[in-house]
Design an enzyme around this catalytic site. Structure first.
Site, PDB file in Angstrom:
ATOM      1  N   THR A 112      58.423   2.605  29.262  1.00 36.18           N
ATOM      2  CA  THR A 112      59.036   1.539  30.045  1.00 36.18           C
ATOM      3  C   THR A 112      60.292   1.061  29.347  1.00 36.18           C
ATOM      4  OG1 THR A 112      56.843   0.778  30.750  1.00 36.18           O
ATOM      5  CG2 THR A 112      58.675  -0.709  31.146  1.00 36.18           C
ATOM      6  N   SER A 113      61.343   0.871  30.129  1.00 39.61           N
ATOM      7  CA  SER A 113      62.573   0.297  29.593  1.00 39.61           C
ATOM      8  C   SER A 113      62.992  -0.844  30.505  1.00 39.61           C
ATOM      9  CB  SER A 113      63.671   1.358  29.521  1.00 39.61           C
ATOM     10  OG  SER A 113      64.838   0.830  28.959  1.00 39.61           O
TER      11      SER A 113
ATOM     12  N   ALA B 119      64.514  -5.185  30.907  1.00 40.46           N
ATOM     13  CA  ALA B 119      65.631  -6.024  30.491  1.00 40.46           C
ATOM     14  C   ALA B 119      65.415  -6.605  29.104  1.00 40.46           C
ATOM     15  CB  ALA B 119      65.830  -7.147  31.505  1.00 40.46           C
TER      16      ALA B 119
ATOM     17  N   ALA C 205      62.752  -5.473  26.771  1.00 40.90           N
ATOM     18  CA  ALA C 205      62.151  -4.624  25.733  1.00 40.90           C
ATOM     19  C   ALA C 205      61.945  -3.197  26.226  1.00 40.90           C
ATOM     20  CB  ALA C 205      60.813  -5.211  25.294  1.00 40.90           C
TER      21      ALA C 205
ATOM     22  N   ASP D 216      52.980 -14.673  32.717  1.00 35.90           N
ATOM     23  CA  ASP D 216      53.203 -13.575  33.666  1.00 35.90           C
ATOM     24  C   ASP D 216      51.862 -12.996  34.108  1.00 35.90           C
ATOM     25  OD1 ASP D 216      54.544 -11.707  35.232  1.00 35.90           O
ATOM     26  OD2 ASP D 216      54.857 -10.302  33.579  1.00 35.90           O
TER      27      ASP D 216
END
EC number: 3.6.-.-
Length: 203
Positions: free
Chosen positions: A5-6, A8, A10, A126
């Protein structure tokens, strides 16, 4: 290590047994400010993971950290979102265990976890069913937006956002299942009603 995962904030890398979360540099920020913010946020997230480990709240085991990286246990399982939506289960090793649990069982277990966090003044920030993983039991993950607070307002917002997530992605009935595991006291309930009212006005 494989980048999985990339985002905003991390990049997430994984190996067979570990996850590495690496905070990314923001080019629009002054270098000194960017470094300070990333160090502070990494330190806060590590502190919360270690606290959850100490409280035996099911979460990834913390391994180590440096300025911008957090190395933690990889929870091998299925996102609860997939289970509640009956997705991607047929070939999974946890199928038999999952089939033994009802959706209500799962939501009650999630309620217990969130209640334990709030009871220790930890706000997740979250709460969605993607941030709960079922393996041998349900684990909570992803503490990038988490913080400490004893305010009913912050706890109520955490709950309200999870309610909205359950209703929009799953089923309104799941909200009542969740609250079978999370017992709301009178003062928190009053604040939660206020938050819901505010939310309806914005919609």
């Amino acid at each position: 290590m494989i980048l999985i995962t990339s985002g905003a904030e991390a990049e997430i890398y994984e190996s067979e047994n570990m996850i590495i979360k690496r905070r990314v540099k923001k080019n629009y920020r002054i270098d000194e400010l960017d470094s300070m913010l990333n160090k502070t946020r990494t330190k806060r997230e590590v502190n919360i993971i270690k606290k959850l480990n100490a409280l035996n709240i099911p979460s990834p085991m913390f391994y180590t950290t440096n300025k911008y990286d957090i190395v933690m246990e990889k929870i091998k399982g299925i996102p609860v979102k997939n289970i509640l939506n009956n997705e991607s289960l047929t070939s999974n090793q946890f199928l038999n265990k999952i089939c033994a649990k009802t959706h209500k069982d799962i939501l009650i277990e999630i309620g217990n976890i969130v209640y334990a966090m709030h009871n220790n003044n930890i706000i997740h920030g979250d709460l969605t069913t993607l941030n709960f993983i079922y393996s041998d039991k349900i684990h909570i993950i992803d503490f990038g937006l988490s913080f400490y607070s004893n305010k009913d307002e912050d706890k109520a917002v955490d709950l309200y956002l999870f309610e909205k997530s359950l209703i929009s992605v799953h089923n309104e009935e799941f909200v009542s299942y969740f609250y079978s595991g999370y017992i709301v006291n009178e003062t928190l309930n009053k604040k939660l009603l206020e938050i819901r009212k505010r939310g309806r006005k914005r919609e």
